[in-house]
Design a protein around this motif. Structure first.
Motif, short mmCIF file in Angstrom:
data_model
loop_
_atom_site.label_atom_id
_atom_site.label_comp_id
_atom_site.label_asym_id
_atom_site.label_seq_id
_atom_site.Cartn_x
_atom_site.Cartn_y
_atom_site.Cartn_z
N LYS A 288 80.44 -6.47 63.29
CA LYS A 288 79.73 -6.66 64.57
C LYS A 288 79.32 -5.33 65.17
CE LYS A 288 80.12 -9.14 68.97
NZ LYS A 288 79.83 -8.02 69.89
N THR A 289 80.24 -4.36 65.16
CA THR A 289 79.93 -3.03 65.70
C THR A 289 78.83 -2.35 64.88
OG1 THR A 289 82.18 -2.78 66.53
CG2 THR A 289 80.87 -0.77 66.30
N PHE A 290 78.92 -2.49 63.56
CA PHE A 290 77.90 -1.92 62.68
C PHE A 290 76.52 -2.47 63.04
CE2 PHE A 290 75.24 -2.81 58.97
CZ PHE A 290 74.98 -1.53 58.52
N LEU A 291 76.42 -3.78 63.19
CA LEU A 291 75.12 -4.41 63.47
C LEU A 291 74.60 -3.99 64.83
CD1 LEU A 291 75.80 -7.98 62.04
CD2 LEU A 291 74.44 -6.17 61.01
N GLU A 292 75.49 -3.83 65.80
CA GLU A 292 75.07 -3.35 67.13
C GLU A 292 74.51 -1.94 67.02
OE1 GLU A 292 78.65 -3.73 69.33
OE2 GLU A 292 78.40 -5.88 69.74
#
Length: 298
Positions: A288-292
């Motif tokens: 999730k953090t990567f995609l953000e």
């Protein structure tokens, strides 16, 4: 399998099988050619069969090599998956998050997420890996890679896909080439020129997209096989051995003797799209953090 055969030898065999050229395979593996050749000969001796037919122009798989190849791919994928499962078993307090990057574009044009992820998840290994788009997609599908930046128009099948960049193609030509005097070029200017071009197996979707474009404008490529390493290709161009159609992002690679020229507006459909792919079933807390960070919607 002979106990003396290790995963390294299988990876070497796979690289030569996909490149069908020992020099390109050695570049891809970041080793010199002699040890690669020795390991392949040793593998053939251990198996008791010849895997490749060698010639001055390259190599081809023997019948035994062709039969061996799918089993090697399966073995390597299963080994990587086993390693990933073991490392992920540590849970959210630690694990491994693997990001793939296609080798066809300059990595500096996409967000640098590694430092941020390392700071946010200090107990995790944040790793990156370069390969052809088709191989990266396969790894994401098999769960041995968490997400990847790939070139479009790749077949991403059931993965989540979000396009982030359009990287138009430009022409790389020798500095003293007759076309260097022009500020932009059309495909009429390129007719008859020897052009470095990639093999279809490296990115079938984008290859077919380009071929359809060339057919629409009645342009026939005079192909020179493209080296696996862009630095080597630019060196060959500087020596006057041909020209190339490359993503515009590669202009940041400064090579004396090479200049880049834009393609005119009628060629605006010939671009390299860059997308992020990931599996919707991936439960990694890092995803999730990567995609953000790359401005995607989880």
């Amino acid at each position: 399998m002979n106990d003396a055969i290790d995963l390294r030898q299988l990876r070497y065999f796979l690289a030569v099988s996909e490149e069908l050229n020992f020099s390109r395979a050695a570049l891809r593996l970041h080793i010199s050619q002699p040890p690669l050749s020795r390991q392949i000969r040793q593998l053939e001796e251990q198996l008791g069969v010849q895997l490749f037919l060698r010639s001055k122009t390259g190599v081809t798989l023997t019948e035994a090599g062709a039969a061996f190849l799918p089993e090697v791919k399966l073995t390597l994928l299963q080994a990587e998956k086993a390693i990933a499962v073991a490392r992920a078993s540590k849970g959210q307090d630690g694990g491994r998050f693997v990001i793939g990057y296609t080798t066809v574009f300059e990595r500096s044009i996409i967000p640098n997420v590694t430092n941020e992820l390392t700071q946010r998840f200090p107990d995790w290994q944040i790793l990156s890996k370069g390969n052809y788009s088709v191989n990266l997609i396969r790894e994401v599908q098999n769960g041995t890679m968490d997400a990847a930046f790939v070139g479009l128009h790749s077949d991403t099948q059931d993965l989540a896909v979000e396009k982030i960049i359009n990287d138009p193609l430009v022409v790389a030509i020798p500095q003293h080439h007759r076309l260097a005097a022009k500020r932009s070029l059309s495909f009429d200017d390129l007719r008859g020129e020897a052009i470095f071009w990639f093999e279809r197996r490296m990115n079938p979707g984008f290859y077919d997209h380009c071929q359809a474009f060339f057919q629409r404008i009645n342009f026939k490529l005079n192909v020179i096989p493209e080296p696996a390493d862009h630095h080597i290709m630019l060196g060959l161009i500087a020596e006057g051995n041909g020209i190339a159609l490359v993503p515009a992002s590669l202009q940041c690679i400064k090579r004396q003797g090479v200049v880049f020229r834009k393609l005119r507006e009628e060629s605006h459909h010939l671009t390299m799209g860059i997308a992020v792919v990931w599996s919707r079933e991936n439960q990694s807390p890092v995803l999730k953090t990567f995609l953000e960070q790359v401005h995607c919607s989880p």
